[in-house]
Design an enzyme around this catalytic site. Structure first.
Site, mmCIF file in Angstrom:
data_model
loop_
_atom_site.group_PDB
_atom_site.id
_atom_site.type_symbol
_atom_site.label_atom_id
_atom_site.label_comp_id
_atom_site.label_asym_id
_atom_site.label_seq_id
_atom_site.Cartn_x
_atom_site.Cartn_y
_atom_site.Cartn_z
ATOM 1 N N LYS A 36 19.368 -19.932 22.831
ATOM 2 C CA LYS A 36 18.849 -20.399 24.122
ATOM 3 C C LYS A 36 19.459 -21.787 24.334
ATOM 4 O O LYS A 36 18.754 -22.793 24.523
ATOM 5 C CB LYS A 36 17.312 -20.424 24.085
ATOM 6 C CG LYS A 36 16.651 -20.711 25.417
ATOM 7 C CD LYS A 36 16.694 -19.558 26.394
ATOM 8 C CE LYS A 36 16.142 -19.968 27.742
ATOM 9 N NZ LYS A 36 16.297 -18.942 28.792
ATOM 10 N N TYR B 171 9.371 -21.315 12.034
ATOM 11 C CA TYR B 171 8.468 -20.805 11.008
ATOM 12 C C TYR B 171 8.235 -21.840 9.910
ATOM 13 O O TYR B 171 7.199 -21.830 9.258
ATOM 14 C CB TYR B 171 9.015 -19.520 10.373
ATOM 15 C CG TYR B 171 9.118 -18.377 11.347
ATOM 16 C CD1 TYR B 171 8.301 -17.270 11.217
ATOM 17 C CD2 TYR B 171 10.002 -18.415 12.407
ATOM 18 C CE1 TYR B 171 8.374 -16.220 12.112
ATOM 19 C CE2 TYR B 171 10.077 -17.379 13.314
ATOM 20 C CZ TYR B 171 9.266 -16.286 13.167
ATOM 21 O OH TYR B 171 9.332 -15.265 14.067
ATOM 22 N N ASP C 187 16.749 -14.353 26.474
ATOM 23 C CA ASP C 187 16.130 -13.554 27.542
ATOM 24 C C ASP C 187 17.108 -12.495 28.055
ATOM 25 O O ASP C 187 16.731 -11.343 28.279
ATOM 26 C CB ASP C 187 15.572 -14.432 28.670
ATOM 27 C CG ASP C 187 16.508 -15.522 29.124
ATOM 28 O OD1 ASP C 187 17.388 -15.939 28.348
ATOM 29 O OD2 ASP C 187 16.376 -15.983 30.284
HETATM 30 MG MG LIG Z 1 14.998 -15.925 31.794
#
Ligand SMILES: [Mg+2]
Ligand SMILES: [Mg+2]
Lengths: 365, 365
Positions: free
Chosen positions: B189, B142, B221
Site C-alpha cells: 500500500k 503483528y 485493495d
Molecule cells: Mg481502495
C-alpha cells in the site's frame, strides 16, 4: 420537505451523469411534494482551469451551507503523465472531505438480478446480496505517525484509533442497521491488534443500546473469505479505514458492475454522494456514460441525508425496472443485448424518469 | 539424494493424514532412487499430554537436525472451552516457527479441474489458476510495538519492516518465480504507507538481478479485487504479514476446497510443510479425513526444500489423475459422486500410490 443541494459535477463524465442524477431528484421532489433547490460549485481539474485551485473557498462555503452534495468525479489524464504536479484534481476531493468532517464512507453493494452475469461469483451465491459498508475515513494507519530510521533501513506506520472516532461511525452503522435487516458485522483483527481491541470494545459497549440489532465480530481475513463464500449473510458491515479500503474494493468486484455503484461520505453535517467510477475521460462528452451510479447516489442522499426512505426505494426500484425491461448502457450490455436496447446517458435517464412515473400510476391503481 | 525428514503429526486428523503423506514420500524415494530417513516428534495437545509442554525441547532439536518437517495439525477442543488456559496446543506451532526462524509462509493455490465446482467463483474464470503466495511471517503490525493511552481511549499498533526482512523473503519469491511462469506480483500500500514504500524499494532494487521475471506492484485493495476478477493473471504473489493474512485466506476461499490446500513455512534452514486444514476432531479416528493436503504438502517439500521439481510435479499429477478417475474423499464429494467412489483416508492414499506407479509405467513405455 425543503432541501438545498449543491451539485459538484467536477471532471470528465461527472458533468453528464450528475445532470441525470439531478433530474431524478427533481422528479422525486415533484412527486412527493418536496422542494429541492440547487446550486453548483467547482472542483478538481475544472476548478484548477477556472481558478488555479482544485478546491476554491467558494465551493467549501456553498457546501457547508447545503443539506447535501451531489458529486460527480475528479481527475484528468494530463496529471497522470506528471506525477510531480503540485496541484492535482484529487486534492479537491480530499480537501472537501476534510473541510466537511466526512468521517464515514458508505458503500452499498446492491445486486440487481439482471446484472448478476457481470460478476465473477456464481449467480446462485450472489443473488439477493445487499450489503451496506461503513468504512471509517479519517483515522487508522493512513493518518498515524510514519517514518524511517536514519539509515533508511527501517520504516514504520502507526495504526491508531481513539474511542470517539469509533463511537461516531459505530452509531451511524447501528442506526442504519435499524432501518435495514438489523444485522451488523464489525470487522477487525482483535486477536492481534490493540487498535482493533479498542474498536471491538466500543462496538460491544454500544450494542446493548440497539437490542434489536444482531451484532457479530469477524476478523478481516475471515471477512475477506466470507464475502466470497456467502455475501448474502451480510447486512451492515462496519470497519476501519484500512480494512474498509480492502473489503469495499473486494465487494465492488463481487458486484461486478462498477458503473452501478454509489457511495456516500458523511459526517455530522452535510453529506457527499458520488458514484465510485471515476472521470472516465475516454468516454467524456460522447453521451454514453452510465448515469445509474449517479442516480443511485441520489437515492442514497434521499435515504441517508434526508431520511426519505420510501423515495429512495422508489428510485432503486425504477433502476431495477429499467434493467428488467432490458435497457442497458454500453458498459453493462453483453453479447445478448439487442442494439436498440443499448442507451446513451440521457436516454437511460429518461427511462428511469418514465419508470418513476409509471410506479406512481401503479400506486394510484 | 539423502534426506532426513521429521514427521510431526500433532493432533486430531494430523496423525492419519501425515501417515499417508509419508507413504507418498516413500514411494517417490523408491522410484527416483532417493534415500529418505524419518524420525517423529511430539507437538501440541499430544505433547502436552505426554510432557506438559506443547513444544518439547527434543522436538526442536530433532527438527533442527532434519532437512524438512512433515507437519500435521495442532489443536484440541478442550482448550476452546477454556480460553484462559496458559498452556495451549497452538503455542507449539508458533514456537517451532520461531525456533527455526521460519519467516516465509508459502501457500500454493492450485485449482484441480475436477474440483472447480467447489468454488464460489465461476469455473470459466478460475480454470487453470495456479498461484504461489509468499507471505512474510515474522514482521509487520503483528510484532511492532502496540499499546493504549493512560485513559484507555486511544490504541495503536506499529506496522514495521526492516530492509533485511523484505530482502530475504523477496529473494525466495524471485527464485520461485524463476522455476515457474516468471511473473512476480508484489502487493503493498505504497501510496499511503512508509513501510510499504520500503517494501517496494527493496523489490524494485532486486528486480534487475532477475531480468527474466516480469515484476508488477499492486496495492492491497486492487489485489483483493484482481484475485476475484482474474485469478489466472497471478503467478508468484509476494506480500507482508497482514496483507498476506488477508489475501491467502481470500484465495483459499476462491479455491473452494480447504481440504486440498498445502502450505510451507520456510526460513534459511529446515522448512515445515503442513495442510491448512486443522485438527478436525469431529472426524478424528474415523478414517475419513482427506489426505490430499498432506500429500500436496509432501510435494511442496520435494519442490521447495529438496529442489526435486520433477518428483513434486509427479505427485501433483497423481492427485489430479485420481480426481479425474472420479475418486473423492467425503469432504470433496458432491451430490453426483457415486457412493463407491467416496474413499476413506487410506484408500485415497492407495489410489495416489497406484497413480504414481502407473505414471511410471507410462514413462517406461
Ligand atoms: Mg481502495
Ligand atoms: Mg488468516
Amino acid at each position: 420537505m425543503k432541501k438545498h443541494i449543491v451539485v459538484i459535477a467536477g471532471d470528465g463524465i461527472g458533468q453528464e451523469v450528475t445532470a441525470v442524477g439531478k433530474q431524478v431528484l427533481d422528479a422525486v421532489a415533484q412527486k412527493y411534494g418536496h422542494e429541492f433547490t440547487y446550486d453548483t460549485a467547482l472542483i478538481g481539474h475544472a476548478a484548477i482551469e477556472a481558478t488555479g485551485n482544485p478546491l476554491p473557498e467558494e465551493t467549501i462555503t456553498k457546501s457547508k451551507a447545503s443539506d447535501a452534495i451531489l458529486f460527480g468525479a475528479v481527475g484528468h489524464p494530463k496529471y497522470d503523465n506528471d506525477p510531480s504536479a503540485k496541484v492535482r484534481p484529487e486534492q479537491g476531493l480530499l480537501g472537501i472531505r476534510k473541510a466537511l468532517g466526512l468521517y464515514a464512507n458508505l458503500r452499498p453493494i446492491k445486486l440487481f438480478d439482471e446484472l448478476l452475469g457481470a460478476s465473477s461469483i456464481r449467480p446462485e451465491i450472489l443473488k439477493g446480496a445487499d450489503i451496506l459498508f461503513f468504512r471509517e475515513l479519517t483515522g487508522d494507519v493512513y493518518f498515524g505517525e510514519k517514518g524511517r530510521s536514519d539509515d533508511r533501513d527501517t520504516a514504520y506506520d502507526t495504526m491508531i484509533y481513539s474511542r470517539y472516532e469509533v463511537e461516531r461511525i459505530a452509531r451511524k452503522a447501528f442506526e442504519a442497521a435499524m432501518t435495514r435487516r438489523r444485522r451488523l458485522c464489525s470487522v477487525d483483527k482483535a486477536n492481534v491488534l490493540e487498535s482493533s481491541r479498542l474498536w471491538r470494545e466500543v462496538v460491544q459497549a454500544m450494542a446493548p443500546e440497539y437490542p434489536d440489532v444482531v451484532v457479530e465480530h469477524q476478523f478481516i481475513d475471515a471477512a475477506a473469505m466470507l464475502l466470497i463464500k456467502d455475501p448474502r449473510r451480510f447486512d451492515v458491515v462496519l470497519t476501519g479505514n484500512l480494512f474498509g479500503d480492502i473489503l469495499t474494493d473486494e465487494a465492488s468486484q463481487i458486484a461486478g458492475s462498477m458503473g452501478m455503484l454509489a457511495s456516500a461520505s458523511i459526517g455530522d453535517t452535510t453529506g457527499l454522494y458520488e458514484p465510485i467510477h471515476g472521470s472516465a475521460h475516454d468516454i467524456t462528452g460522447k453521451g454514453v456514460a452510465n448515469p445509474l451510479a449517479s442516480i443511485l447516489s441520489a437515492a442514497l442522499m434521499l435515504d441517508i441525508s434526508f431520511g426519505m426512505k420510501a423515495e429512495a426505494e422508489e428510485v432503486v426500484s425504477a433502476v431495477d425496472a429499467a434493467l428488467k425491461a432490458g435497457y442497458r448502457t454500453r458498459d453493462i450490455a453483453d453479447a445478448d443485448t439487442p442494439d436498440d436496447m443499448i442507451l446513451g446517458t440521457e436516454a437511460m435517464g429518461s427511462q428511469i424518469l418514465t419508470q418513476l412515473a409509471s410506479v406512481a400510476e401503479n400506486q394510484v391503481v
